[in-house]
Scaffold this active site. Structure first.
Site, PDB file in Angstrom:
ATOM      1  N   THR A 143       0.825  -1.199   0.000  1.00 63.59           N
ATOM      2  CA  THR A 143       0.000   0.000   0.000  1.00 63.59           C
ATOM      3  C   THR A 143       0.862   1.253   0.000  1.00 63.59           C
ATOM      4  OG1 THR A 143      -1.696  -1.191   1.227  1.00 63.59           O
ATOM      5  CG2 THR A 143      -1.842   1.207   1.246  1.00 63.59           C
TER       6      THR A 143
ATOM      7  N   TYR B 152       7.199 -11.511   4.317  1.00 57.01           N
ATOM      8  CA  TYR B 152       6.002 -10.956   3.665  1.00 57.01           C
ATOM      9  C   TYR B 152       5.580 -11.927   2.569  1.00 57.01           C
ATOM     10  CZ  TYR B 152       3.126  -7.325   1.346  1.00 57.01           C
ATOM     11  OH  TYR B 152       2.105  -6.602   0.785  1.00 57.01           O
TER      12      TYR B 152
ATOM     13  N   LYS C 262       3.936 -12.284   7.810  1.00 56.65           N
ATOM     14  CA  LYS C 262       2.692 -11.629   7.398  1.00 56.65           C
ATOM     15  C   LYS C 262       2.084 -12.508   6.311  1.00 56.65           C
ATOM     16  CE  LYS C 262       1.235  -7.144   5.315  1.00 56.65           C
ATOM     17  NZ  LYS C 262       0.763  -7.529   3.969  1.00 56.65           N
TER      18      LYS C 262
END
Length: 299
Positions: A47, A135, A163
Site C-alpha cells: 500500500t 512478507y 505476514k
C-alpha cells in the site's frame, strides 16, 4: 518482538508523479495512527508503494514517519528489492533510521526457487542486523511460501515473524494451527487481507497487518481489541459494518481505494504511482456513499 502483535497499520506514501514523497502529507497520516493508538505502523508496504520509490525517497519517507512517531510507535519498514544486495542496503537504512523491523517480500522478475528465497532472506537478516518479517504476498510476487520454507526461515536468527495472506476464512484456523506447530514459540504469526483479518484475529493470530487501518485506524482497533479480549460478537459486528468497504476493495483493489479515501476524508490529496490509475469516478461516488452510510462507525 512484543510489538509484532495487535494492529499494524499500513498507510499510503503520498508522492508526486516524479516519485518525490510528500513528507508533510505522510506525517499527517502517521499522526492519525499515533493518535489512534495502533500497535505498529507498516511503512512502505505494498500500500505504501515501496517498489515504485527510489532508495533515497524510501529513506526520506522513513525518516519523516519515525520523526512523527517520536519513537513512541514501532515502525515496520518495507525493505523488498529485486537484488539481495539492494535489499540488504535498504534494511541497513531502515535500521539506521530507527525502524523496529523490516518487511521483506520475495519480489522477483525470474521465478525463484525455495532455496533462493531462503538464501535471500537469510542474507538480509544476517547482513543488516534488522529483525525481518516474512512478507508472503503471492498476489504480487507470484511466489508462495510453503509450510516447509516458513519453518526453515523461522529458525534463522533475525527472522522473527510472518505476514500471511488470507484467502479463505474457513481455512485460517487450520493454517494458523499448522504454522504455530512448526515455528518457534516467540515467532509472531500475522495476517493481511483485510476482509478476512477479523476471523484471523478471532482464531488467535498475533497481528492484523491492515491496509484500512492506515486511513481508518479506530474502527480497525475496535475489531482487534474485541478479538484480543475474546469478544467475538463485537469483533464480528464491527467487521460486518465494513462490508461495503470490503466489497470496494475486492472490486477495485485496496490500494486505489485507500488513496481515494484519504482524499474524501480530507487527510491528503495524492494519486497512486503510474501506471496505477485512481478509482474511476463512479467508484469514487460509490465509496463516498459507503463512507457516508457508515458515519459514526468509522470514528
Amino acid at each position: 518482538m512484543a510489538f509484532l502483535s495487535g494492529l499494524s497499520a499500513f498507510p499510503i506514501t503520498p508522492s508526486d508523479r516524479d516519485g518525490h514523497v510528500d513528507t508533510a502529507a505522510l506525517k499527517r497520516l502517521v499522526a492519525r495512527l499515533c493518535t489512534a493508538g495502533v500497535d505498529s505502523i507498516g511503512l512502505l508496504g505494498s500500500t505504501g508503494t515501496y517498489m515504485y520509490l527510489s532508495r533515497k525517497e524510501r529513506l526520506r519517507a522513513l525518516n519523516a514517519a519515525i520523526e512523527e512517531t517520536g519513537g513512541n510507535v514501532p515502525v515496520v519498514a518495507g525493505v523488498g528489492a529485486l537484488r539481495t544486495d539492494e535489499a540488504v542496503r535498504l534494511a541497513q537504512d531502515a535500521k539506521a533510521s530507527g525502524a523496529a523491523a523490516g518487511l521483506l517480500a520475495a519480489v522477483s522478475y525470474a521465478p525463484l526457487t525455495e532455496d533462493e528465497v531462503f538464501e535471500h532472506f537469510s542474507a538480509v537478516a544476517r547482513e543488516s542486523g534488522l529483525p525481518i518479517v516474512i512478507y508472503d504476498n503471492p498476489g504480487t510476487t507470484h511466489f508462495r511460501f510453503t509450510a516447509a520454507l516458513v519453518e526453515r526461515l523461522s529458525r534463522v536468527p533475525g527472522i522473527v515473524a510472518i505476514k500471511n495472506p488470507t484467502e479463505k476464512s474457513e481455512q485460517i484456523a487450520s493454517h494458523l494451527a499448522q504454522q504455530r506447530s512448526t515455528t518457534p514459540r516467540d515467532f509472531s504469526i500475522g495476517y493481511s487481507g483485510d476482509s478476512n483479518a477479523a476471523q484471523a484475529m478471532i482464531c488467535g493470530a498475533d497481528t492484523w497487518y491492515s491496509v484500512l487501518a492506515g486511513i481508518l485506524p479506530d474502527v480497525c482497533l475496535r475489531i482487534v481489541r474485541a478479538a484480543q479480549n475474546g469478544d467475538v460478537e463485537n469483533a464480528r459486528g464491527n467487521d460486518a459494518r465494513l462490508a461495503p468497504i470490503w466489497e470496494i476493495f475486492k472490486q477495485f483493489s485496496s490500494i486505489r481505494t485507500v488513496y481515494t479515501m484519504a482524499d474524501l476524508l480530507g487527510v491528503c490529496q495524492a494519486e497512486p504511482p503510474r501506471p496505477i490509475l485512481p478509482l474511476p469516478f463512479s467508484a469514487k461516488e460509490k465509496l463516498a456513499y459507503s463512507l457516508n452510510l457508515l458515519g459514526q462507525d468509522l470514528t
